[in-house]
Scaffold this motif. Structure first.
Motif, PDB file in Angstrom:
ATOM      1  N   ARG A 111       0.853  -1.187   0.000  1.00  0.00           N
ATOM      2  CA  ARG A 111       0.000   0.000   0.000  1.00  0.00           C
ATOM      3  C   ARG A 111       0.890   1.239   0.000  1.00  0.00           C
ATOM      4  O   ARG A 111       1.901   1.292   0.720  1.00  0.00           O
ATOM      5  CB  ARG A 111      -0.919   0.009   1.210  1.00  0.00           C
ATOM      6  N   ARG A 115      -0.412   2.620   5.865  1.00  0.00           N
ATOM      7  CA  ARG A 115      -1.621   2.085   6.478  1.00  0.00           C
ATOM      8  C   ARG A 115      -1.809   0.643   6.013  1.00  0.00           C
ATOM      9  O   ARG A 115      -1.180   0.218   5.051  1.00  0.00           O
ATOM     10  CB  ARG A 115      -2.852   2.907   6.078  1.00  0.00           C
ATOM     11  N   ARG A 116      -2.676  -0.069   6.682  1.00  0.00           N
ATOM     12  CA  ARG A 116      -2.922  -1.456   6.296  1.00  0.00           C
ATOM     13  C   ARG A 116      -3.474  -1.516   4.871  1.00  0.00           C
ATOM     14  O   ARG A 116      -4.271  -0.660   4.477  1.00  0.00           O
ATOM     15  CB  ARG A 116      -3.894  -2.126   7.266  1.00  0.00           C
ATOM     16  N   SER A 118      -5.694  -2.031   1.695  1.00  0.00           N
ATOM     17  CA  SER A 118      -7.149  -1.906   1.564  1.00  0.00           C
ATOM     18  C   SER A 118      -7.642  -2.742   0.386  1.00  0.00           C
ATOM     19  O   SER A 118      -6.850  -3.351  -0.351  1.00  0.00           O
ATOM     20  CB  SER A 118      -7.515  -0.441   1.332  1.00  0.00           C
ATOM     21  N   ALA A 119      -8.950  -2.731   0.181  1.00  0.00           N
ATOM     22  CA  ALA A 119      -9.528  -3.463  -0.949  1.00  0.00           C
ATOM     23  C   ALA A 119      -8.973  -2.945  -2.276  1.00  0.00           C
ATOM     24  O   ALA A 119      -8.765  -3.712  -3.216  1.00  0.00           O
ATOM     25  CB  ALA A 119     -11.054  -3.328  -0.922  1.00  0.00           C
ATOM     26  N   TYR A 120      -8.719  -1.645  -2.359  1.00  0.00           N
ATOM     27  CA  TYR A 120      -8.141  -1.050  -3.572  1.00  0.00           C
ATOM     28  C   TYR A 120      -6.779  -1.676  -3.875  1.00  0.00           C
ATOM     29  O   TYR A 120      -6.487  -2.018  -5.027  1.00  0.00           O
ATOM     30  CB  TYR A 120      -8.001   0.454  -3.376  1.00  0.00           C
ATOM     31  N   ASP A 121      -5.954  -1.841  -2.853  1.00  0.00           N
ATOM     32  CA  ASP A 121      -4.614  -2.403  -3.045  1.00  0.00           C
ATOM     33  C   ASP A 121      -4.691  -3.870  -3.467  1.00  0.00           C
ATOM     34  O   ASP A 121      -3.933  -4.313  -4.329  1.00  0.00           O
ATOM     35  CB  ASP A 121      -3.808  -2.268  -1.750  1.00  0.00           C
ATOM     36  N   ASN A 153       2.180  -1.539   5.913  1.00  0.00           N
ATOM     37  CA  ASN A 153       1.585  -1.456   4.572  1.00  0.00           C
ATOM     38  C   ASN A 153       2.013  -2.587   3.646  1.00  0.00           C
ATOM     39  O   ASN A 153       1.732  -2.556   2.453  1.00  0.00           O
ATOM     40  CB  ASN A 153       1.920  -0.107   3.937  1.00  0.00           C
TER      41      ASN A 153
END
Length: 273
Positions: A111, A115-116, A118-121, A153
């Motif tokens: 990412r 940050r952790r 996400s669905a986008y990544d 990330n």
């Protein structure tokens, strides 16, 4: 022990012919060729030079290839960066095919924000894997994805994450980076072998000590344990020394680098029954 190789980046400042000659002089039997090796990358990827080096040192063939990763991120929030990063990985598979390599190691991306993921990544990651699968099927090259350092990330930084991705993608193989795993705990290395060892295509062998990564293995008891665990799991593929030459007390000459590799080889030979 299977074939013992070293990353071409250990000889960061040298031309291709000297890199291959030095690896052979050290007594190793393989090279993991990073596409970003400066004498190749900064000269516009002169394929003829790489092909000549592989042909001149048949004892080091088949080589393995590491796809470009510097300044790249196949899961970037910037769609142009993501597309370019994915394309470089696909082209690394084609390069591997052209020089008769067996395995290409790729990184999973991360990412962009700290940050952790996400669905986008993960959608970018899905597209990336689909492109790699197509390249692998077209060329017959084995593509192996590497476990990353455990940062917030990162994608694929735990044994469980790696196992899940491999289960969903039966065409995909695994490159175990021992240093990345050992930076969390030596026990994590064993967990990767237990959960994903049947998919191993390459092992990046070095150790971590605190914040320092990719240190030599000679004399290290954890490295001895890792080699033993790999042997017990039936792994007989390539062990690739991935050593950061800037971790030494002074810049190493080519002769000193050859000596380091000989010491690593002697230690690893003693690790096996």
């Amino acid at each position: 022990m299977g074939r013992l190789a070293v990353s071409s980046m250990f000889f960061h400042e040298y031309p291709l012919d000297e890199i291959f000659a030095s690896v052979e002089e050290a007594g190793l039997t393989g090279v993991e060729f990073w596409v970003e090796t400066p004498s190749f990358w900064l000269r516009g990827l002169p394929f003829a030079d790489l092909e000549a080096a592989v042909r001149a040192y048949p004892a080091l063939a088949p080589i393995t290839v590491h796809a470009p990763v510097l300044d790249l991120n196949p899961c970037s929030i910037n769609p142009r960066v993501a597309a370019a990063s994915q394309q470089y990985a696909v082209e690394a598979v084609d390069l591997a095919c052209a020089v008769g390599a067996e395995v290409v190691t790729v990184h999973p991306g991360r990412r962009t924000a700290k940050r952790r993921p996400s669905a986008y990544d993960y959608e970018h990651f899905r597209i990336y894997l689909a492109r790699l699968r197509d390249a692998a099927e077209r060329t017959g090259i084995r593509v192996a994805i590497e476990n990353m350092e455990q940062t917030i990330n990162s994608l694929l930084s735990t044994p469980e994450e790696m196992q899940e991705v491999l289960d969903v993608n039966p065409w995909l193989s695994f490159t175990l980076d021992v240093s990345h795993a050992m930076a969390v705990s030596p026990a994590v290395v064993g967990q990767y072998i237990d959960l994903c060892g049947d998919r191993l295509a390459n092992v990046h062998l070095s150790i971590a000590d605190g914040r320092k990564m990719h240190l030599p293995v000679a004399g290290n008891r954890y490295a001895r344990d890792v080699v033993g665990a790999l042997a017990a799991a039936g792994y007989d593929g390539c062990l690739t020394l991935e050593i950061e030459d800037r971790n030494f007390f002074h810049p190493l000459s080519v002769e000193e680098k050859i000596t380091v590799l000989r010491q690593e080889k002697e230690f690893l030979e003693c690790c096996l029954p």
